[in-house]
Design a protein around this motif. Sequence first.
Motif, short mmCIF file in Angstrom:
data_model
loop_
_atom_site.label_atom_id
_atom_site.label_comp_id
_atom_site.label_asym_id
_atom_site.label_seq_id
_atom_site.Cartn_x
_atom_site.Cartn_y
_atom_site.Cartn_z
N LEU A 99 -2.29 5.83 -4.83
CA LEU A 99 -1.87 4.59 -4.19
C LEU A 99 -1.61 4.88 -2.71
O LEU A 99 -0.76 5.70 -2.36
N LEU A 100 -2.36 4.20 -1.85
CA LEU A 100 -2.23 4.37 -0.40
C LEU A 100 -1.61 3.11 0.18
O LEU A 100 -2.02 1.99 -0.16
N VAL A 101 -0.63 3.27 1.05
CA VAL A 101 0.06 2.15 1.69
C VAL A 101 0.00 2.36 3.19
O VAL A 101 0.52 3.34 3.71
N ASP A 102 -0.66 1.42 3.89
CA ASP A 102 -0.83 1.54 5.33
C ASP A 102 -0.14 0.37 6.03
O ASP A 102 -0.39 -0.80 5.70
N VAL A 103 0.70 0.69 7.01
CA VAL A 103 1.48 -0.32 7.72
C VAL A 103 1.36 -0.08 9.22
O VAL A 103 1.55 1.05 9.69
N PHE A 139 -9.68 -0.54 -4.61
CA PHE A 139 -9.15 -1.90 -4.62
C PHE A 139 -8.21 -2.06 -3.43
O PHE A 139 -7.27 -1.29 -3.27
N ASN A 140 -8.46 -3.07 -2.60
CA ASN A 140 -7.69 -3.29 -1.38
C ASN A 140 -6.88 -4.58 -1.46
O ASN A 140 -7.40 -5.62 -1.89
N PHE A 141 -5.63 -4.49 -1.06
CA PHE A 141 -4.72 -5.64 -0.96
C PHE A 141 -4.29 -5.71 0.49
O PHE A 141 -3.73 -4.75 1.02
N HIS A 157 2.16 10.28 -6.46
CA HIS A 157 0.77 9.90 -6.21
C HIS A 157 0.66 8.82 -5.14
O HIS A 157 -0.42 8.27 -4.91
N ILE A 158 1.78 8.53 -4.47
CA ILE A 158 1.81 7.45 -3.47
C ILE A 158 1.93 8.07 -2.08
O ILE A 158 2.74 8.97 -1.85
N GLU A 159 1.12 7.56 -1.15
CA GLU A 159 1.19 8.02 0.24
C GLU A 159 1.34 6.80 1.15
O GLU A 159 0.53 5.87 1.09
N GLY A 181 -11.11 3.33 -8.39
CA GLY A 181 -10.26 4.49 -8.22
C GLY A 181 -8.95 4.14 -7.54
O GLY A 181 -8.09 3.49 -8.12
N PRO A 182 -8.79 4.52 -6.27
CA PRO A 182 -7.50 4.29 -5.60
C PRO A 182 -7.19 2.81 -5.38
O PRO A 182 -8.09 1.96 -5.35
N VAL A 183 -5.90 2.54 -5.21
CA VAL A 183 -5.42 1.23 -4.76
C VAL A 183 -4.94 1.40 -3.33
O VAL A 183 -4.22 2.34 -3.01
N HIS A 184 -5.32 0.46 -2.47
CA HIS A 184 -5.05 0.55 -1.04
C HIS A 184 -4.31 -0.70 -0.60
O HIS A 184 -4.88 -1.80 -0.63
N LEU A 185 -3.05 -0.56 -0.23
CA LEU A 185 -2.23 -1.69 0.21
C LEU A 185 -2.13 -1.64 1.74
O LEU A 185 -1.71 -0.62 2.30
N MET A 186 -2.48 -2.75 2.40
CA MET A 186 -2.48 -2.77 3.87
C MET A 186 -1.62 -3.92 4.38
O MET A 186 -1.72 -5.06 3.89
N PHE A 187 -0.79 -3.61 5.38
CA PHE A 187 0.07 -4.58 6.03
C PHE A 187 -0.20 -4.51 7.53
O PHE A 187 0.45 -3.73 8.25
N PRO A 188 -1.13 -5.33 8.03
CA PRO A 188 -1.54 -5.23 9.44
C PRO A 188 -0.63 -6.00 10.40
O PRO A 188 -1.11 -6.73 11.27
#
Length: 379
Positions: free
Chosen positions: A220-224, A121-123, A265-267, A166-173
């Motif tokens: 939970l993956l957080v990409d910035v 799931f991507n946000f 569990h958060i990266e 499965g994972p949740v993927h948070l993206m801030f481009p």
Amino acid sequence: MGIAADLAAQPAAVESQYKPKVEFDGRTGFIDSDPHLAGESPAFDELLAKHGLAGQGVRLDPDRPVRISRWQNFAGEWLQADRFYVVAEQPGAVTAERLIAQIVDHPAAHRPAVGGGPAVFNFQASDLQIGKSDNDGTDGIINRYLGSLDRAVEKYRQLRRLNSVGPVHLMFPGDCVEGNQSQNGRNWWRTDLTLTDQIAVFEQLLYTTIEAFSDDTEQLLVDVVNGNHDEAQRFQTTRPGDGWATHAANSVSKGLTRNPAAFGHIEIRTPDPERGYMTVAAGDTVFTIAHGHQWRRGKAMDWWAAQAFHGQNPGAADILVHGHYHTWELETTDKRARIQSSTLDGGSNYYREMYGSEARRGALVYLTQAGDVSDLSLV
């Protein structure tokens, strides 16, 4: 014992039952029908459907007539079995009858199967520009963002009930804060927060977004990444990754390490300091996440192709994620997809005065699995 009794005591021969056969090697073969009363042959299409050959390009062999076998049973009835000789359609031959049969016989499916592991799931939220004062200012930005976040969480729970997620993927481009470097600093007087306050507000938004999903997922993956508004300075060129958005993300990452039981569990991931973008995996899909100021409008695919041609890491990506242009877009090829964020700011009065256009605001949510994108919506 009489003759009749002697005969009755003799073991009776076991009558062999007729067993219809089907043989087809992909080019030629035959189909036997079940026994039936003579003169009542089944339809050929019914036999194809019964044996799973409907819509497979199988037709009667025009050079071999149907073979008919007849016999009489003990009740005096004449039975019949038919052998239909079949051949494959000629390569490239298309008939309406075959296509219609294929459509009619296609089984209903609730959802097409996709290879790979569980969906991600991507946000995706870009161009918040916290501190920008145009129209409803930062109050409006925060209200819009929190509303999008609430709708994203609800959408996640809906999709999780319908899919293996499965994972949740948070993206801030990028362009997470308004900053003071855009337009050579001329935008500075159009802000309602100091730079340090902008960064503090964005950090809290990261914490709140993480907490909204952290209890409902095992990863939970957080990409910035930084946008041009996030740049720390321009009058002296520093590193491509030197910006306030990634600075805030790294600070939040350090804060989460203080409670590994709750947040282990958060990266949180940010680019190498010498890059303004990054290529990372989420589940079984690879993303390149950039802001979008690296190319001119409409040239994102050209930038991506050039990066791949010269052996840079975006060549490994299934999806290019970016913002910068303030309207959401989806562009696809057979193997690649480009997803452009909308904006969450209050709009630009200057742009509206010049062109009259305004953007539809919000964040994007979607699923990815084995490089495919589904269930994309603006929330």
